[in-house]
Each structure stands twice: as C-alpha cells, then as structure tokens.
Enzyme design. Structure first.
Site, PDB file in Angstrom:
ATOM      1  N   ASP A 244     -20.398 -35.055  12.279  1.00 33.60           N
ATOM      2  CA  ASP A 244     -19.140 -36.010  12.189  1.00 33.60           C
ATOM      3  C   ASP A 244     -20.151 -37.412  11.746  1.00 33.60           C
ATOM      4  O   ASP A 244     -21.129 -37.714  12.131  1.00 33.60           O
ATOM      5  CB  ASP A 244     -18.607 -36.087  13.591  1.00 33.60           C
ATOM      6  CG  ASP A 244     -17.086 -37.144  13.424  1.00 33.60           C
ATOM      7  OD1 ASP A 244     -16.561 -36.687  12.582  1.00 33.60           O
ATOM      8  OD2 ASP A 244     -17.300 -37.909  14.104  1.00 33.60           O
ATOM      9  N   GLU A 307     -20.450 -34.367   7.303  1.00 28.47           N
ATOM     10  CA  GLU A 307     -19.479 -35.022   6.739  1.00 28.47           C
ATOM     11  C   GLU A 307     -19.828 -36.148   6.384  1.00 28.47           C
ATOM     12  O   GLU A 307     -20.133 -37.354   6.869  1.00 28.47           O
ATOM     13  CB  GLU A 307     -18.405 -35.345   7.912  1.00 28.47           C
ATOM     14  CG  GLU A 307     -17.255 -35.942   7.419  1.00 28.47           C
ATOM     15  CD  GLU A 307     -16.444 -36.902   8.294  1.00 28.47           C
ATOM     16  OE1 GLU A 307     -15.184 -36.963   8.082  1.00 28.47           O
ATOM     17  OE2 GLU A 307     -17.054 -37.379   9.392  1.00 28.47           O
TER      18      GLU A 307
HETATM   19  C1  GLC Z   1     -14.489 -37.920  11.448  1.00 30.41           C
HETATM   20  C2  GLC Z   1     -13.326 -37.012  11.858  1.00 30.41           C
HETATM   21  C3  GLC Z   1     -12.136 -37.770  12.230  1.00 30.41           C
HETATM   22  C4  GLC Z   1     -12.573 -38.630  13.413  1.00 30.41           C
HETATM   23  C5  GLC Z   1     -13.681 -39.497  13.056  1.00 30.41           C
HETATM   24  C6  GLC Z   1     -14.141 -40.145  14.111  1.00 30.41           C
HETATM   25  O1  GLC Z   1     -14.266 -38.397  10.292  1.00 30.41           O
HETATM   26  O2  GLC Z   1     -13.336 -35.915  10.962  1.00 30.41           O
HETATM   27  O3  GLC Z   1     -11.245 -36.759  12.713  1.00 30.41           O
HETATM   28  O4  GLC Z   1     -11.436 -39.227  13.678  1.00 30.41           O
HETATM   29  O5  GLC Z   1     -14.876 -38.875  12.385  1.00 30.41           O
HETATM   30  O6  GLC Z   1     -15.049 -39.400  15.061  1.00 30.41           O
END
Ligand code: GLC
Length: 586
Positions: A244, A307
C-alpha cells in the site's frame, strides 16, 4: 534491456485450467506447448483477482463479507480461471479506512474471521492452484495500534513518539501545523494532540485520515517490525504482498514545506530515495522463501506488487529494478480514456518503461479506489482522475458495458500480468446513489461531501436473485448487506450469468482460459498491426492477434485468421464499434 521470459512454453502441469468456457464464439482445439524448464516465473504473467473481503461474500450472516464466504467460493474463483487472489487488508482494524488502518498486523479482524481460518484459506486456495497475495500497509498504522497508543500515553519527547512523526507546531503557541502538507483525503496532514494534562501538545503526521498516523521509516524499530511481519505471513505460506502507498514510506529529511506550485516529481512526502533501500531489504527476505515452501505454501517466488502512483514512468520504473519490487499496478492504463491513440501510447510507454528494468507490465481497469469502468467508459469523459472522480456525471452504462467487455479482452491479450477487480467479471457498474447517511468512506466526510468517496465500487457482490442480499449473505442472516445493492443487480448475479453464454462471466471465463492456454507463456512483446483508424490492433508471437475497434464505424478484420473469441457479435464479418476480437492464424 531485454529481460523477457523465454519462448512460448509452459512447464508440465501448468495447463490446468478448466476448459468449460461458454462463449459461443469459441471453437477451441487443444494446444500442445513444448515444456521448458526455464518457463517464466508465475508472477510475470499471472491473472490476479482482487478480493475486497468486506464485499465479496458473507459466510456468517452479519452482512459483511468474510473469510468463510471466500472459502465457500474458492471453486467459483478456480473456475473463473485466475491464478492468484489479492486480499485487501484483513488485519485487526477499527475500519476507519476500510481496514487500511491496521491495529494488529499479525491477526485477522474478527469481522472477517480468525487467523486459523486465514491459514486454512491459504491451504485451500493452494490446493486449487490459486496463489494468495495479502495487502501490507507500511506507510501508516491505526491510531489504535499499540505503538500509537503508547506514543500518546508516553508524553512529550518520549522515545515512543519517535516511531511516528510527532512535531511541535509553528506559530507563537504551536497552533499551526509543522508544515503545509495536505492529506490525500483532504485537509491538513497534521492533527494536534491534547496531552494528558489537558494542554494542547505536538502534532502528528497522517497523509491519509487522522486515524492513520504515518510511521517514521527512519526508525530502526519500524524497519525491524515490518521485516518481522513479512516473515510472519511468509511462514504462513502467502505468495506475495501488495504494498500500500509504496511510493510514500520515506519522507524528505526535515519535512520541508511543499510550497506553492511545487514540482510534482519532487514532493517531500513521496518517492524519496530512501524508500528504495527498504524494498531492497524486503526483496532479500522474499527471495529467501522462494524455494523453501512452508507447510501449506506453494513452490515458486514470493512477490511484491507495488501501489505506486507517480507522475513519470522513470520514477515508477525505479521501483521495479531487479532487486526491488516485482511488479506494480499500471495506473496510467487505468486512467487512460477510451481512445485508440491514447491507449496505444500508454501501452507503448508501459512496455518501454518496464523493459528498462526487466519487469513485466501489468494491466488494470478498476480497483477498490476507483470508479467501476463500466460507468467510466459510458461517460463523455472516459478517463479517470483520482482527484475528480466525477461521480454522478451522466453515464450510458449500456455503452460503458460494451466497452468494458472489449477492454477486458484487450487487457487479457496484452503481455504481462492482469488484475480483475471483484465484480468486473459480472459487468457491475458504479453504484452512485448510496444515501448520504450510509456512506462509510472517510473521504466523504474529510472532503465535506465534495467527494462522495469510493463506496460505490465496494457494494457487496450479487450471487443470486435471493431478495434480501442477492445471495451475498446466507439464508437467515442477522443483518442486511453493509451497503445497499441496486435492485437490478439480481440480473447481474453469478447465478443469472452462470448459464448465459453471452454474459460477462462467460466472457471472462473464456478469455482467462484461452489466455492461460495460448498467451501466458509468450514473450512479453507485441507488434502493432494497422487495422484502420480508431483501432488498437497487435500481434503476439504465436500468430495471435487482438483487434479492438474504438471508432464509430465497423472495420474489416485482417484476412486469413480464425476467430477465437469476441467481446460481442460480429456483423457480416466486420468488427463493430467498441468491440474486441481475438484471432489466430492457423
Ligand atoms: C491505498 C489504498 C486505499 C487507502 C489508502 C490509505 O491507496 O488502496 O484504499 O485508502 O491507501 O491506506
């Protein structure tokens, strides 16, 4: 730097997918591919299904999805034909941000089940040749995490506070935040605490909600803790981690102001060089598990999927160097409009940037943070922008669904890995009429209602026509689904689509099965074909061609090829608008 996998070969036993796909356009003959001891690693070409646990299937009848619900539906996932499952966070959490606020990284939230059930699920998934990827949330913890509670309790200047970013405020009485950073969810990225004696105290950093304090990755205990968490789940047989906010862990020393008109390629809270050291250390750990599966584990490499939202392909590619993360989501593709030239550019750019570092490209159309692409593709502006989701702007979902079917086959035909977000395979649209008082996503409140948030793509899945929860919960459930489902979703349910050869479900099953047989093992390259204006057409290594018509008029198909699969009916041998076809030379 060519670093693609070797030729079109699959190791023995890899062609395990069920062959009972239903599409009327498929006339399949079995293919025999030469076995090779040097087949590409599984993660270079995997089809990965994203499970947003709370909304997938409810096993215990409390209106929330859970591990029991997933375990019952492993046969569905196996028959769909995906290779791996990615679970959004399943850890103990107060759920201030759908589980991305973790209070205990080594246990399962009771809403979802128990650790023993998770262990069992991993084993059962592996028995069906499905790998398991878990979400890791290292940028921030929950404000209910023992470390943060200890930090608050310990008082000013205590060592316990050093694992987060506690700083004195600016201004005469410290009444202003320490810098000008804004939270991704809106508002200041800092919250001031009240000390035990009732006086206003220091501020702490949270790039997301105040319930998600950022961890200080300069602190050795933070590093050690996450290495231990990685090992904890690797020991339980997981095949990988989705990281994440992978670009955000390290902060620029001194936490300088962003200032006005900042250079977006050089922000002090993302893509700081120190983040790469973290991933190099993690990679060594994951590599140590590659060939020594634990009980319930599957052989093969353990992987990291980042991500990584960054403005330039060069910045992005640095995360995918051979000693860092294995792959990352292709958000440029997700954000791209339904436009032939734009898509070709993004595909070319993707292949080029990944080739630089020898990483496999990935393709993704939707996830739990974005707008379901059926809705997006039915709008006048078909691009996606996280900052302006344009919720409520008119969408022709019949058109959007037609394009979504074509886009599904496009993504499945491209070289590399592909992601399917739960419900993509049912052609679900964004739910845009969730009543205000039921909205749970924190971005709604943080933006004072300007952004209606992400709940519309997180509505519980329809499994049948059962009136109360469309089969999401078992009979006799004690509560209805945690978000309301649109009434017309019964026609989109798994049961409704199961026997329909023209359904989205049938299309995905057919596409995934053919991909597994014919495409997964090909070199990670493509050759563009000119199929006329407004088309995206390319050839893969084995005589396979994919043609998508994004123009308003039907186009002729390349001569001498047999149709393998199409996203909609052909018209007099022509490929209609917003349709994709797979062809094979034989
Ligand atoms: C990422 C996740 C999202 C979350 C954010 C904070 O972007 O995909 O759903 O709110 O991180 O953890």
């Amino acid at each position: 730097m060519p670093c693609g996998p070797p030729g079109p070969s699959a190791p023995p036993g890899e062609h395990r997918r069920s062959r009972h796909y239903l599409s009327t356009t498929v006339k399949e003959t079995p293919v025999t591919l030469p076995a090779s001891p040097t087949a590409p690693a599984w993660w270079r070409h995997a089809a990965i299904y994203q499970i947003y646990l709370r909304s997938f299937a409810d096993g215990n009848g409390d209106g929330m999805g859970d591990l029991a619900g997933v375990r019952e539906r492993i046969p569905y996932l196996r028959d769909l034909g995906v290779d791996a499952l990615w679970f959004n966070p399943w850890y103990v959490s107060p759920m201030a941000d759908g589980g991305y606020d973790v209070a205990d990284y080594r246990d399962i939230d009771p809403m979802f089940g128990t650790l023993a059930e998770a262990e069992q699920l991993i084993v059962e998934a592996h028995e069906q040749d499905l790998r398991v990827i878990v979400d890791l949330v290292p940028n921030h913890a929950s404000d209910q995490h023992p470390w943060f509670r200890a930090a608050l309790a310990a008082g000013p200047d205590a060592a316990e506070r050093e694992r987060f970013w506690f700083l004195p405020g600016r201004g005469a009485d410290g009444e202003l935040p320490p810098n000008d950073w804004q939270s991704y969810f809106g508002g200041a990225a800092w919250t001031r605490i009240t000390e035990a004696d009732g006086t206003p105290g220091a501020w702490y950093l949270h790039m997301f909600a105040p319930e998600q304090p950022d961890l200080n990755w300069e602190h050795p205990q933070v590093r050690a803790e996450f290495e231990s968490i990685l090992r904890f789940w690797l020991e339980r047989g997981v095949d990988g981690f989705r990281i994440d906010v992978a670009h955000g862990l390290a902060k620029k020393p001194g936490l300088p102001d962003v200032g006005r008109d900042p250079d977006v390629t050089d922000l002090p809270y993302q893509d700081c060089d120190a983040v790469h050291e973290i991933y190099r250390d993690w990679r060594k750990i994951a590599d140590g598990y590659a060939r020594s599966p634990r009980p319930g584990g599957a052989p093969g490499e353990r992987v990291f999927v980042g991500e990584v939202w960054l403005p330039t392909p060069e910045q992005f590619a640095r995360y995918l160097r051979p000693d860092e993360l294995h792959s990352a989501f292709n958000f440029e593709f997700l954000c791209c409009a339904w436009d032939a030239a734009g898509l070709r550019d993004v595909i070319d750019g993707t292949l080029a940037s990944h080739r630089l570092v020898g990483a496999p490209p990935t393709w993704v159309l939707s996830n739990h943070d974005t707008i379901r692409h059926v809705t997006r593709y039915g709008r006048e502006d078909t691009s996606f922008d996280m900052g302006d989701k344009r919720l409520g702007s008119p969408s022709d979902t019949v058109l959007g669904r037609r394009r979504a079917r074509a886009a599904a086959l496009l993504t499945l035909a491209l070289p590399g890995g592909v992601y399917v977000y739960q419900g993509d395979e049912l052609g679900l649209a964004e739910v845009e009429d969730i009543p205000d008082h039921l909205i749970q996503d924190p971005t709604y409140a943080r933006s004072e209602g300007r952004d209606r948030g992400r709940d519309g793509c997180r509505v519980p899945l329809p499994w049948s026509a059962e009136p109360r929860s469309l089969g999401f919960s078992p009979d006799g459930a004690s509560a209805g689904p945690w978000l309301p489902q649109p009434a017309d979703w019964s026609g989109r349910s798994v049961a409704a689509q199961q026997g329909d050869p023209h359904s989205e479900l049938a299309l995905y099953r057919a596409g995934l099965a053919l991909r597994g047989e014919r495409l997964q093992w090909l070199p990670e390259t493509l050759e563009w074909v000119d199929a006329g204006p407004g088309t995206v057409a390319f050839r893969r290594d084995n005589g396979f061609q994919c043609v998508v018509n994004l123009s308003a008029e039907p186009v002729a198909l390349p001569a001498g090829l047999r149709v393998l699969l199409a996203s909609g009916p052909l018209e007099d041998g022509l490929l209609p608008s917003d349709t994709c076809v797979w062809l094979i030379a034989e």
